[in-house]
Design a protein around this motif. Structure first.
Motif, mmCIF file in Angstrom:
data_model
loop_
_atom_site.group_PDB
_atom_site.id
_atom_site.type_symbol
_atom_site.label_atom_id
_atom_site.label_comp_id
_atom_site.label_asym_id
_atom_site.label_seq_id
_atom_site.Cartn_x
_atom_site.Cartn_y
_atom_site.Cartn_z
ATOM 1 N N THR A 31 6.153 -4.798 7.328
ATOM 2 C CA THR A 31 5.789 -6.140 6.883
ATOM 3 C C THR A 31 5.618 -7.089 8.071
ATOM 4 O OG1 THR A 31 6.946 -5.799 4.794
ATOM 5 C CG2 THR A 31 6.488 -8.072 5.426
ATOM 6 N N ASP A 33 5.016 -6.267 11.226
ATOM 7 C CA ASP A 33 3.849 -5.824 11.996
ATOM 8 C C ASP A 33 2.552 -6.319 11.359
ATOM 9 O OD1 ASP A 33 5.463 -4.559 13.841
ATOM 10 O OD2 ASP A 33 5.139 -2.536 13.011
ATOM 11 N N GLU A 34 2.459 -6.242 10.028
ATOM 12 C CA GLU A 34 1.267 -6.718 9.320
ATOM 13 C C GLU A 34 1.107 -8.226 9.464
ATOM 14 O OE1 GLU A 34 1.665 -5.331 5.292
ATOM 15 O OE2 GLU A 34 1.170 -3.269 5.833
ATOM 16 N N MET A 35 2.224 -8.957 9.348
ATOM 17 C CA MET A 35 2.167 -10.414 9.492
ATOM 18 C C MET A 35 1.753 -10.814 10.902
ATOM 19 S SD MET A 35 5.519 -11.521 7.314
ATOM 20 C CE MET A 35 5.304 -13.289 7.558
ATOM 21 N N ARG A 36 2.195 -10.060 11.884
ATOM 22 C CA ARG A 36 1.804 -10.336 13.273
ATOM 23 C C ARG A 36 0.309 -10.061 13.452
ATOM 24 N NH1 ARG A 36 4.840 -10.787 17.716
ATOM 25 N NH2 ARG A 36 6.634 -9.843 16.717
ATOM 26 N N SER A 37 -0.174 -8.937 12.940
ATOM 27 C CA SER A 37 -1.573 -8.552 13.162
ATOM 28 C C SER A 37 -2.561 -9.420 12.387
ATOM 29 C CB SER A 37 -1.791 -7.074 12.837
ATOM 30 O OG SER A 37 -1.656 -6.840 11.455
ATOM 31 N N ASP A 38 -2.172 -9.931 11.221
ATOM 32 C CA ASP A 38 -3.128 -10.752 10.458
ATOM 33 C C ASP A 38 -2.995 -12.250 10.743
ATOM 34 O OD1 ASP A 38 -1.032 -11.789 8.904
ATOM 35 O OD2 ASP A 38 -1.590 -10.712 7.096
ATOM 36 N N GLY A 39 -2.072 -12.623 11.652
ATOM 37 C CA GLY A 39 -1.954 -14.011 12.049
ATOM 38 C C GLY A 39 -0.972 -14.845 11.244
ATOM 39 N N THR A 40 -0.346 -14.247 10.233
ATOM 40 C CA THR A 40 0.583 -14.995 9.393
ATOM 41 C C THR A 40 1.783 -15.508 10.176
ATOM 42 O OG1 THR A 40 -0.079 -13.701 7.457
ATOM 43 C CG2 THR A 40 2.011 -14.878 7.301
ATOM 44 N N GLU A 43 0.731 -18.561 12.086
ATOM 45 C CA GLU A 43 0.556 -19.702 11.175
ATOM 46 C C GLU A 43 1.903 -20.325 10.819
ATOM 47 O OE1 GLU A 43 -1.724 -18.804 7.666
ATOM 48 O OE2 GLU A 43 -3.231 -17.741 8.822
#
Length: 56
Positions: A31, A33-40, A43
């Motif tokens: 989770t 890693d995904e937040m880091r890669s999509d910019g969340t 933000e």
């Protein structure tokens, strides 16, 4: 509080996981890693701190 310059230092953060709970540990890592890669994560950092706390 107001950020007036660069931080004096950075300290790693952590999430407590019960020893042996591999499933939850894997889910947390995926989770984040995904937040880091999509910019969340960026933000959220800018929204709450008005500062990039994500980029090393």
């Amino acid at each position: 509080m107001k950020i007036v310059g660069q931080p004096l230092y950075r300290a790693p953060s952590c999430i407590a996981i019960v020893p042996g709970d591999e499933e939850f540990g894997t889910l947390v890592k995926k989770t984040i890693d995904e937040m880091r890669s999509d910019g969340t994560l960026m933000e959220l950092s800018l929204k709450w701190y008005q500062y990039d706390m994500i980029t090393p």
